[in-house]
Design an enzyme around this catalytic site. Structure first.
Site, PDB file in Angstrom:
ATOM      1  N   SER A   1       0.990  -1.203   0.101  1.00 54.16           N
ATOM      2  CA  SER A   1       0.008   0.008   0.010  1.00 54.16           C
ATOM      3  C   SER A   1       1.171   1.243   0.041  1.00 54.16           C
ATOM      4  O   SER A   1       2.098   1.248   0.342  1.00 54.16           O
ATOM      5  CB  SER A   1      -0.743  -0.018   1.182  1.00 54.16           C
TER       6      SER A   1
ATOM      7  N   TYR B   1      -3.115  -1.229   9.885  1.00 50.90           N
ATOM      8  CA  TYR B   1      -2.818  -1.632   8.529  1.00 50.90           C
ATOM      9  C   TYR B   1      -1.699  -0.974   8.039  1.00 50.90           C
ATOM     10  O   TYR B   1      -0.985  -1.808   7.199  1.00 50.90           O
ATOM     11  CB  TYR B   1      -4.140  -0.773   7.785  1.00 50.90           C
TER      12      TYR B   1
HETATM   13  C1  GCO Z   1      -6.984   4.644   4.411  1.00 53.33           C
HETATM   14  C2  GCO Z   1      -7.006   3.624   3.136  1.00 53.33           C
HETATM   15  C3  GCO Z   1      -5.887   3.511   2.976  1.00 53.33           C
HETATM   16  C4  GCO Z   1      -5.944   2.545   1.592  1.00 53.33           C
HETATM   17  C5  GCO Z   1      -5.217   3.388   0.406  1.00 53.33           C
HETATM   18  C6  GCO Z   1      -3.773   3.120   0.352  1.00 53.33           C
HETATM   19  O1  GCO Z   1      -7.969   4.403   5.188  1.00 53.33           O
HETATM   20  O2  GCO Z   1      -6.254   5.593   4.353  1.00 53.33           O
HETATM   21  O3  GCO Z   1      -7.914   2.576   3.293  1.00 53.33           O
HETATM   22  O4  GCO Z   1      -5.163   2.766   3.729  1.00 53.33           O
HETATM   23  O5  GCO Z   1      -5.206   1.280   1.866  1.00 53.33           O
HETATM   24  O6  GCO Z   1      -5.848   2.964  -0.677  1.00 53.33           O
HETATM   25  O7  GCO Z   1      -3.601   1.841  -0.100  1.00 53.33           O
END
Ligand code: GCO
Length: 255
Positions: free
Chosen positions: A146, A159
């Site tokens: 990401s 994440y």
């Molecule tokens: C968030 C988004 C990001 C996505 C984005 C980057 O809440 O900022 O979900 O985390 O993953 O598309 O990959």
């Protein structure tokens, strides 16, 4: 010569978390390049519907419903493929979840769930795939990172940490598997138009922020990952390993 480099004819690709979203788009793109597809997800009904949609387009598709967070299920899935004489040539570790909450309010079990789904599963599925790729002397692993593999945003700590780990797991895989002609690389999507991001897309101020912060001035489309996925899945990338390619409209490169 150049088009042959990007052909996936005769190759089998397993894409985790591919019932919808980025995984489904990548899976369809690999099939269009000639790969035999194995879709994966936890919801068997949704997975079967996605597989049927791709079969209707003439692609060769099998559905393999198992939870990538359930190690026994992953081991059993690969044992089933062994028994059927099916070799996974290309693994795309795409399965992932998002959970948005400030860390001071975040329950440890939610932290663990995101880390397990987005990072540990890529190790477990990658290990099972590599155990079979090494004796064969070739393989491709594509981990889905990401832009948060590089940059942090408030309220998405697990994440971000998991996706940062994906970048380094990709390098660890390279350290141990490149000698066996297995190329492990990652793709770092930017802000993409997916179900996972729907709440952000529907938020006018967040939508304006993404469009202002992204040099390309827009959200990305899932199908815009396909070219990079085909490159990393094909012979065109046989001397590329440990890399993460950001498909993000320029976001991680510009303040
Ligand atoms: C968030 C988004 C990001 C996505 C984005 C980057 O809440 O900022 O979900 O985390 O993953 O598309 O990959």
């Amino acid at each position: 010569m150049s088009t042959q480099l990007f052909s996936l004819a005769g190759k089998t690709a397993l894409v985790t978390g591919s019932s919808r979203g980025l995984g489904f788009a990548i899976a369809e793109g690999l099939a269009a390049a000639g790969a035999r597809l194995m879709l994966n997800g936890v919801d068997a009904a949704r997975l079967d519907a996605s597989a049927a949609a791709l079969r209707d387009k003439g692609y060769t598709v099998d559905a393999h419903a198992f939870d990538v967070c359930d190690e026994a299920a992953v081991v059993a899935a690969f044992a089933k493929l062994d028994a059927a004489g099916i070799a996974v040539d290309i693994l795309v570790n795409n399965a992932g979840v998002q959970y948005r909450k400030p860390m001071v309010e975040l329950a440890t079990e939610d932290w663990r769930r995101v880390i397990e789904t987005n990072l540990t599963s890529a190790f477990v599925v990658g290990r099972e795939a590599a155990r079979r790729m090494i004796p064969r002397g070739r393989g491709k692993v594509i981990n889905i990172g990401s832009l948060t593999s590089e940059l942090a945003r408030a309220t998405v700590a697990p994440y971000t940490v998991a996706k940062g780990g994906i970048k380094m797991l990709t390098r660890a895989m390279t350290a141990e598997w490149a000698a066996h002609n297995i190329q492990a690389n990652a793709i770092g999507p930017g802000y993409m138009l997916t179900d996972m991001n729907q709440a952000l897309i529907d938020n006018p101020s967040f939508d304006a922020w993404v469009k202002g912060r992204t040099p390309a001035g827009r959200w990305g489309k899932p199908e815009e990952l396909i070219g990079t996925a085909i490159f990393l899945a094909s012979d065109a990338s046989n001397y590329v390993s440990g890399q993460i390619i950001y498909v993000d409209g320029g976001m991680v490169s510009v303040l």
